[in-house]
Design a protein around this motif. Sequence first.
Motif, PDB file in Angstrom:
ATOM      1  N   ALA A  26       1.080 -30.090  22.276  1.00 53.79           N
ATOM      2  CA  ALA A  26       2.134 -29.087  22.112  1.00 53.79           C
ATOM      3  C   ALA A  26       1.644 -27.719  22.566  1.00 53.79           C
ATOM      4  O   ALA A  26       0.701 -27.167  21.994  1.00 53.79           O
ATOM      5  CB  ALA A  26       2.585 -29.016  20.661  1.00 53.79           C
ATOM      6  N   HIS A  27       2.285 -27.197  23.615  1.00 55.26           N
ATOM      7  CA  HIS A  27       2.083 -25.814  24.045  1.00 55.26           C
ATOM      8  C   HIS A  27       2.679 -24.932  22.952  1.00 55.26           C
ATOM      9  O   HIS A  27       3.880 -24.994  22.674  1.00 55.26           O
ATOM     10  CB  HIS A  27       2.799 -25.628  25.398  1.00 55.26           C
ATOM     11  CG  HIS A  27       3.089 -24.216  25.781  1.00 55.26           C
ATOM     12  ND1 HIS A  27       2.445 -23.595  26.834  1.00 55.26           N
ATOM     13  CD2 HIS A  27       3.984 -23.313  25.316  1.00 55.26           C
ATOM     14  CE1 HIS A  27       2.924 -22.378  26.989  1.00 55.26           C
ATOM     15  NE2 HIS A  27       3.865 -22.180  26.075  1.00 55.26           N
ATOM     16  N   ALA A  28       1.843 -24.128  22.293  1.00 53.18           N
ATOM     17  CA  ALA A  28       2.318 -23.366  21.133  1.00 53.18           C
ATOM     18  C   ALA A  28       1.616 -22.016  21.069  1.00 53.18           C
ATOM     19  O   ALA A  28       0.484 -21.919  20.591  1.00 53.18           O
ATOM     20  CB  ALA A  28       2.086 -24.158  19.850  1.00 53.18           C
ATOM     21  N   HIS A  29       2.314 -20.989  21.547  1.00 52.58           N
ATOM     22  CA  HIS A  29       1.780 -19.622  21.445  1.00 52.58           C
ATOM     23  C   HIS A  29       2.158 -18.983  20.108  1.00 52.58           C
ATOM     24  O   HIS A  29       1.367 -18.267  19.506  1.00 52.58           O
ATOM     25  CB  HIS A  29       2.336 -18.752  22.577  1.00 52.58           C
ATOM     26  CG  HIS A  29       1.688 -18.976  23.902  1.00 52.58           C
ATOM     27  ND1 HIS A  29       0.349 -18.740  24.123  1.00 52.58           N
ATOM     28  CD2 HIS A  29       2.211 -19.389  25.087  1.00 52.58           C
ATOM     29  CE1 HIS A  29       0.059 -19.006  25.393  1.00 52.58           C
ATOM     30  NE2 HIS A  29       1.163 -19.408  25.987  1.00 52.58           N
ATOM     31  N   GLY A  30       3.388 -19.184  19.668  1.00 54.33           N
ATOM     32  CA  GLY A  30       3.885 -18.490  18.481  1.00 54.33           C
ATOM     33  C   GLY A  30       3.501 -19.171  17.184  1.00 54.33           C
ATOM     34  O   GLY A  30       3.376 -20.399  17.103  1.00 54.33           O
ATOM     35  N   ASN A  31       3.342 -18.378  16.136  1.00 56.02           N
ATOM     36  CA  ASN A  31       2.955 -18.932  14.842  1.00 56.02           C
ATOM     37  C   ASN A  31       3.971 -19.942  14.313  1.00 56.02           C
ATOM     38  O   ASN A  31       3.599 -20.971  13.743  1.00 56.02           O
ATOM     39  CB  ASN A  31       2.762 -17.806  13.824  1.00 56.02           C
ATOM     40  CG  ASN A  31       1.379 -17.186  13.908  1.00 56.02           C
ATOM     41  OD1 ASN A  31       0.490 -17.725  14.564  1.00 56.02           O
ATOM     42  ND2 ASN A  31       1.194 -16.059  13.241  1.00 56.02           N
ATOM     43  N   ARG A  32       5.271 -19.652  14.486  1.00 56.66           N
ATOM     44  CA  ARG A  32       6.279 -20.596  14.015  1.00 56.66           C
ATOM     45  C   ARG A  32       6.165 -21.918  14.758  1.00 56.66           C
ATOM     46  O   ARG A  32       6.242 -23.001  14.162  1.00 56.66           O
ATOM     47  CB  ARG A  32       7.676 -20.007  14.217  1.00 56.66           C
ATOM     48  CG  ARG A  32       8.822 -20.855  13.703  1.00 56.66           C
ATOM     49  CD  ARG A  32       8.849 -20.906  12.190  1.00 56.66           C
ATOM     50  NE  ARG A  32       8.189 -22.085  11.622  1.00 56.66           N
ATOM     51  CZ  ARG A  32       7.694 -22.121  10.395  1.00 56.66           C
ATOM     52  NH1 ARG A  32       7.755 -21.071   9.607  1.00 56.66           N
ATOM     53  NH2 ARG A  32       7.121 -23.221   9.953  1.00 56.66           N
ATOM     54  N   ALA A  33       5.979 -21.851  16.067  1.00 55.55           N
ATOM     55  CA  ALA A  33       5.830 -23.072  16.863  1.00 55.55           C
ATOM     56  C   ALA A  33       4.560 -23.821  16.478  1.00 55.55           C
ATOM     57  O   ALA A  33       4.545 -25.061  16.427  1.00 55.55           O
ATOM     58  CB  ALA A  33       5.814 -22.735  18.349  1.00 55.55           C
ATOM     59  N   LEU A  65      -2.959 -28.960  19.760  1.00 60.75           N
ATOM     60  CA  LEU A  65      -2.251 -27.695  19.920  1.00 60.75           C
ATOM     61  C   LEU A  65      -2.843 -26.971  21.118  1.00 60.75           C
ATOM     62  O   LEU A  65      -4.055 -26.760  21.181  1.00 60.75           O
ATOM     63  CB  LEU A  65      -2.423 -26.819  18.681  1.00 60.75           C
ATOM     64  CG  LEU A  65      -1.769 -27.289  17.382  1.00 60.75           C
ATOM     65  CD1 LEU A  65      -2.300 -26.452  16.227  1.00 60.75           C
ATOM     66  CD2 LEU A  65      -0.254 -27.173  17.475  1.00 60.75           C
ATOM     67  N   GLU A  66      -1.985 -26.560  22.049  1.00 62.97           N
ATOM     68  CA  GLU A  66      -2.457 -25.892  23.257  1.00 62.97           C
ATOM     69  C   GLU A  66      -2.237 -24.386  23.150  1.00 62.97           C
ATOM     70  O   GLU A  66      -1.164 -23.926  22.775  1.00 62.97           O
ATOM     71  CB  GLU A  66      -1.728 -26.446  24.477  1.00 62.97           C
ATOM     72  CG  GLU A  66      -1.751 -27.961  24.586  1.00 62.97           C
ATOM     73  CD  GLU A  66      -3.166 -28.518  24.644  1.00 62.97           C
ATOM     74  OE1 GLU A  66      -3.990 -27.960  25.392  1.00 62.97           O
ATOM     75  OE2 GLU A  66      -3.432 -29.517  23.947  1.00 62.97           O
ATOM     76  N   HIS A  67      -3.264 -23.629  23.468  1.00 64.14           N
ATOM     77  CA  HIS A  67      -3.271 -22.154  23.495  1.00 64.14           C
ATOM     78  C   HIS A  67      -3.537 -21.568  22.114  1.00 64.14           C
ATOM     79  O   HIS A  67      -4.451 -20.793  21.940  1.00 64.14           O
ATOM     80  CB  HIS A  67      -1.990 -21.579  24.097  1.00 64.14           C
ATOM     81  CG  HIS A  67      -1.642 -22.128  25.434  1.00 64.14           C
ATOM     82  ND1 HIS A  67      -2.532 -22.075  26.491  1.00 64.14           N
ATOM     83  CD2 HIS A  67      -0.538 -22.763  25.889  1.00 64.14           C
ATOM     84  CE1 HIS A  67      -1.972 -22.652  27.547  1.00 64.14           C
ATOM     85  NE2 HIS A  67      -0.778 -23.091  27.209  1.00 64.14           N
ATOM     86  N   VAL A  68      -2.691 -21.875  21.128  1.00 67.56           N
ATOM     87  CA  VAL A  68      -2.900 -21.406  19.740  1.00 67.56           C
ATOM     88  C   VAL A  68      -3.114 -19.893  19.740  1.00 67.56           C
ATOM     89  O   VAL A  68      -4.135 -19.384  19.277  1.00 67.56           O
ATOM     90  CB  VAL A  68      -4.095 -22.123  19.075  1.00 67.56           C
ATOM     91  CG1 VAL A  68      -3.963 -22.054  17.556  1.00 67.56           C
ATOM     92  CG2 VAL A  68      -4.218 -23.573  19.505  1.00 67.56           C
TER      93      VAL A  68
END
Length: 395
Positions: free
Chosen positions: A218-225, A237-240
């Motif tokens: 899962a590409h996830a930059h935002g805290n909610r995501a 988790l990608e990027h985090v």
Amino acid sequence: MSQYAISAARMFDGTRWSGPRSLYVEDGRITDVTGVDDMDAYLSVTELIDYGPDSCLLPGLIDTHVHLAFDASADPVTALGDRDDDELLDHMRRAARSALEAGITTVRDLGDRGYLAMALAREFEQNPGRGPHIVSAGPPLTPVGGHCHFLGGEAEGTADLHEAVRERHARGCGVVKIMASGGSMTPGSTAPHASQYTLDELRTVVEEAHLLGLRVAAHAHGNRAILDAVQAGVDTLEHVSFLTPDGCDPNEEVLAAIAGSGVFASVTLGVDPEAPGTPPMTIATQLARIQAGYGALHARGARVVVGSDAGIAPFKPHNVLPHAVAELRALGLTAEAALAAVTSRAAEAAGLGDRKGRIAAGYDADVLVVDGDPANDPAALLKVAGVFRTGVRVH
């Protein structure tokens, strides 16, 4: 078939250090690892490759997040759009070769066009000395008009998402990539901090993928995501990036959720200091806090690996991963932990922990030899003396 041996003055086997060692290779697998003075082991060897008194053996490096379709130019999206499939595949072939020559023997390609990375993976399995082992996601799942929609993975709603996962399984993909949040490379799409899918939609993808034996990244930059992806049960988790509408906040709730879940945090590190360019403004202004969050994840026991995001910018060429080890050290990781993040632990994250990322009997003979001592000087990883991919020596 004849057996050959590789000897070096020191070794990191994926988890720990040792002194002078020799490893033995037959039919692409490591058959034994011994001290260099074990002469009985040499009796069946037809060739001994000795790298000398200042050399180090390591497992081949593993990059958990690359985009072979992107050319590390100032505008990789336009460059991709200007290439037909034959031209794009030729570029991807060269990009993969540059990674292999840097000692990166396995990559997870988390977003291409037209499943071209799958074609390349099959090509390299026939000729392993030409490129790394590729775990391909195909086009990443994204909403209509969402982040990286131009790669062809638009899918919304339960039925479409189920079908998209089944298609990737049918095509032989090893992982499903979903854009849980927005990103910076797609003008007009969702902002990086904002979610693109609901928790229920993420669960739909995870359940279907796991039913078919596929992992989910899962590409996830935002805290909610990030929190939704963890709750949905994704594998990596990608990027985090810990992004919020107001900036970056690696808070205790997010850190604890990641560390407590056992999910792999594929953090985005690795920058070529001699290459031009800077990260997107959204990320650049928060970079110090993002990286502090990475250090905090490790301190809390999260399973940290490195996905360089190679290809997305000039400072992210496809051979950039070795630079990430020094960056991990700067965040407080030991030499062992930093190297495990790009070898044994990365292999686990990619679903390959039983055959890659270690120097041990029974594992694939994916091997990197460098001049120097990476335990004390991470820059030694840039001094490549030899690379072997499933036993094939790379020239």
